[in-house]
Enzyme design. Structure first.
Site, PDB file in Angstrom:
ATOM      1  N   HIS A  13       0.841  -1.203   0.000  1.00 14.15           N
ATOM      2  CA  HIS A  13       0.000   0.000   0.000  1.00 14.15           C
ATOM      3  C   HIS A  13       0.879   1.258   0.000  1.00 14.15           C
ATOM      4  CE1 HIS A  13      -2.938  -2.679   2.450  1.00 14.15           C
ATOM      5  NE2 HIS A  13      -3.436  -2.580   1.239  1.00 14.15           N
ATOM      6  N   LYS A  33     -17.005  -7.936   4.733  1.00 12.48           N
ATOM      7  CA  LYS A  33     -15.674  -8.282   5.225  1.00 12.48           C
ATOM      8  C   LYS A  33     -15.495  -7.721   6.633  1.00 12.48           C
ATOM      9  CE  LYS A  33     -11.341  -7.431   2.897  1.00 12.48           C
ATOM     10  NZ  LYS A  33     -10.768  -6.920   1.658  1.00 12.48           N
ATOM     11  N   ARG A  41      -1.724  -6.304  -8.375  1.00  9.29           N
ATOM     12  CA  ARG A  41      -0.616  -7.238  -8.161  1.00  9.29           C
ATOM     13  C   ARG A  41      -0.619  -8.371  -9.178  1.00  9.29           C
ATOM     14  NH1 ARG A  41      -2.499  -7.904  -2.090  1.00  9.29           N
ATOM     15  NH2 ARG A  41      -4.378  -7.489  -3.284  1.00  9.29           N
ATOM     16  N   SER A  50      -2.449  -7.883   2.894  1.00  7.53           N
ATOM     17  CA  SER A  50      -2.832  -7.741   4.304  1.00  7.53           C
ATOM     18  C   SER A  50      -3.191  -9.097   4.892  1.00  7.53           C
ATOM     19  CB  SER A  50      -4.027  -6.794   4.440  1.00  7.53           C
ATOM     20  OG  SER A  50      -3.664  -5.491   4.085  1.00  7.53           O
TER      21      SER A  50
HETATM   22  P1  ADP Z   1      -9.587  -4.094  -0.169  1.00  2.69           P
HETATM   23  O1  ADP Z   1     -10.081  -4.340   1.214  1.00  2.69           O
HETATM   24  O2  ADP Z   1     -10.434  -3.169  -1.002  1.00  2.69           O
HETATM   25  O3  ADP Z   1      -9.134  -5.320  -0.924  1.00  2.69           O
HETATM   26  P2  ADP Z   1      -6.894  -3.492   0.618  1.00  2.69           P
HETATM   27  O4  ADP Z   1      -6.777  -2.719   1.872  1.00  2.69           O
HETATM   28  O5  ADP Z   1      -6.547  -4.951   0.670  1.00  2.69           O
HETATM   29  O6  ADP Z   1      -8.320  -3.227   0.024  1.00  2.69           O
HETATM   30  O7  ADP Z   1      -6.034  -2.805  -0.535  1.00  2.69           O
HETATM   31  C1  ADP Z   1      -6.276  -1.508  -0.994  1.00  2.69           C
HETATM   32  C2  ADP Z   1      -5.650  -1.326  -2.366  1.00  2.69           C
HETATM   33  O8  ADP Z   1      -4.257  -1.597  -2.296  1.00  2.69           O
HETATM   34  C3  ADP Z   1      -6.184  -2.262  -3.451  1.00  2.69           C
HETATM   35  O9  ADP Z   1      -6.207  -1.558  -4.677  1.00  2.69           O
HETATM   36  C4  ADP Z   1      -5.158  -3.356  -3.511  1.00  2.69           C
HETATM   37  O10 ADP Z   1      -5.133  -3.979  -4.782  1.00  2.69           O
HETATM   38  C5  ADP Z   1      -3.916  -2.548  -3.269  1.00  2.69           C
HETATM   39  N1  ADP Z   1      -2.825  -3.386  -2.756  1.00  2.69           N
HETATM   40  C6  ADP Z   1      -2.849  -4.200  -1.689  1.00  2.69           C
HETATM   41  N2  ADP Z   1      -1.658  -4.806  -1.507  1.00  2.69           N
HETATM   42  C7  ADP Z   1      -0.859  -4.353  -2.515  1.00  2.69           C
HETATM   43  C8  ADP Z   1       0.497  -4.635  -2.919  1.00  2.69           C
HETATM   44  N3  ADP Z   1       1.258  -5.493  -2.233  1.00  2.69           N
HETATM   45  N4  ADP Z   1       0.969  -3.982  -4.003  1.00  2.69           N
HETATM   46  C9  ADP Z   1       0.181  -3.124  -4.685  1.00  2.69           C
HETATM   47  N5  ADP Z   1      -1.093  -2.835  -4.383  1.00  2.69           N
HETATM   48  C10 ADP Z   1      -1.606  -3.447  -3.307  1.00  2.69           C
END
Ligand code: ADP
Length: 153
Positions: A18, A42, A91, A129
């Site tokens: 992120h 979720k 990703r 995450s």
């Molecule tokens: P959600 O709950 O909507 O899936 P996340 O908190 O998991 O959201 O992620 C928010 C954003 O960050 C999403 O666009 C996700 O694809 C992106 N993201 C999460 N991990 C990574 C990573 N390792 N590299 C690039 N983008 C990421």
């Protein structure tokens, strides 16, 4: 006009993936709002106040990044704060398929908001995450996967 982007997610917890997307997007936008959404399907693992605290700590030196909480549709939140862009990270091809659907639906709901995708850097592409949570739950050290200076306990 100010280019304001919303970076929505659950950030449960924030990872270096992120952080990397946000920092790389900074030259493109004037302001980025990290928007912590309440996702009805979720349930989060870490409490909201902790997730906000970690985000604030990670970006305290960057005045153009701020943290806000929202509920409801992301496009409605964008309208409310006058943001013209949604920022998302990609990703894998699975991410792409998922994001494509959401991006098209968001476009239909509010044609004024553009979704901008940044590809994850190779070094962060495997970080999620959910994996960080799994390592943490099982007593592993997640230090290398989350922004420096943040302690998850
Ligand atoms: P959600 O709950 O909507 O899936 P996340 O908190 O998991 O959201 O992620 C928010 C954003 O960050 C999403 O666009 C996700 O694809 C992106 N993201 C999460 N991990 C990574 C990573 N390792 N590299 C690039 N983008 C990421």
């Amino acid at each position: 006009m100010n280019r304001i982007a919303v970076f929505p997610g659950s950030f449960d917890p924030i990872t270096r993936g992120h952080e990397s997307i946000l920092l790389r997007a900074l030259p493109i936008f004037d302001e980025i709002i990290v928007a912590l959404g309440e996702n009805s399907g979720k349930k989060s693992f870490f409490p909201l106040n902790k997730r906000i605290e970690w985000l604030e700590k990670a970006f305290k030196k960057e005045p153009r990044i701020s943290i806000q909480q929202y509920s409801g549709l992301t496009v409605d939140f964008c309208r409310k704060i006058h943001a013209g862009y949604i920022l998302r990270g990609l990703r894998t091809s699975a991410d792409f398929e998922f994001e494509r659907t959401i991006g098209l639906m968001n476009k239909a709901l509010n044609p004024e908001v553009e979704t901008i995708f940044l590809l994850s850097s190779n070094e962060y592409a495997a970080i999620s995450s959910s994996i960080v949570r799994e390592i943490h739950k099982n007593g592993g050290d997640v230090g290398q996967f989350i922004p420096k200076g943040i302690k998850i306990q």
